[in-house]
Design an enzyme around this catalytic site. Sequence first.
Site, PDB file in Angstrom:
ATOM      1  N   CYS A 113     -24.740  -3.683 -10.208  1.00  0.00           N
ATOM      2  CA  CYS A 113     -25.307  -4.766 -11.019  1.00  0.00           C
ATOM      3  C   CYS A 113     -25.734  -5.998 -10.212  1.00  0.00           C
ATOM      4  CB  CYS A 113     -24.329  -5.121 -12.139  1.00  0.00           C
ATOM      5  SG  CYS A 113     -25.138  -5.994 -13.492  1.00  0.00           S
ATOM      6  N   HIS A 145     -21.001  -0.675 -14.602  1.00  0.00           N
ATOM      7  CA  HIS A 145     -19.659  -1.137 -14.280  1.00  0.00           C
ATOM      8  C   HIS A 145     -18.704  -0.105 -14.875  1.00  0.00           C
ATOM      9  CE1 HIS A 145     -20.768  -5.246 -13.032  1.00  0.00           C
ATOM     10  NE2 HIS A 145     -21.630  -5.259 -14.023  1.00  0.00           N
TER      11      HIS A 145
END
Length: 260
Positions: A101, A200
């Site tokens: 990310c 994640h």
Amino acid sequence: RFAMSKTSPVKICHLYPEMLNLYGDMGNIICLHKRLLWRGIPCEIVPVRFGEKLKLSDIDMVFVGGGQDFEQEILLGDLKGNKANEIKAAVADGMPLLAICGGYQMLGHYYKDAQGKTLDYLGIVDFYTVASKKRMVGNLAFSLNDDPSTLILGFENHGGKTYLGDGVSCLGRVVHGYGNNGEDKTEGIRCKNVFGTYCHGPVLPKNPALADLVLKEVLIRTYGSDDALTKLDDSTEHAAHDEALNSTLRHHDDPSLHRL
Ligand code: GLN
């Protein structure tokens, strides 16, 4: 070097371990470490923090987690110079790198944040990211380009939309969720030995196929062979994967993807 595998550990550099550690990203380091140890391969984690010098000449892999716009901006000055030069040279030389990310966004040319400010990043891979008004939040499922029958599961929460340059391969194709930008069905990058993803979770423990895809490149680069990547008993990991997959796809618009 393979012959010395019992004495020379695989060294994984964990960049900004505390500052970039959203939604359990640290679990990816634990997973990589364990999957090597379970195979009898020694592994050492080398944390490198803000203000510390980065030296990648005796490192075998780099991991960097995600963060908010706030941390990404703070890190910008620290990343430039020594760290940027080391990472660029190592990646050009084929070093495996996994970024999640915010860490992934930092590999591209720039990130235009929610305030319209442009943060210039490393430009290691040809892509850029622009903040959108609507955040992309929820479970993400994508099929892995290296093996399209494998679905990778994670949790995404990003405002940035990432657009890949021509010739940059994505890591996979979105099945559920947004991925790079919510528009073109691409998710992540797989370029040289660089892996980037919006997942994640942490993503690796419940996706052993992705963990081993990264480790395969690490072993080839470190020892010249992936012979040591023996099969592990992943029944617990697969159960976690299937549970996450089921709970994600149960809500998908396309009923043919409902699993339960
Ligand atoms: N700052 C980035 C965004 O919101 C990354 C967020 C994250 O790492 N989860 O787009």
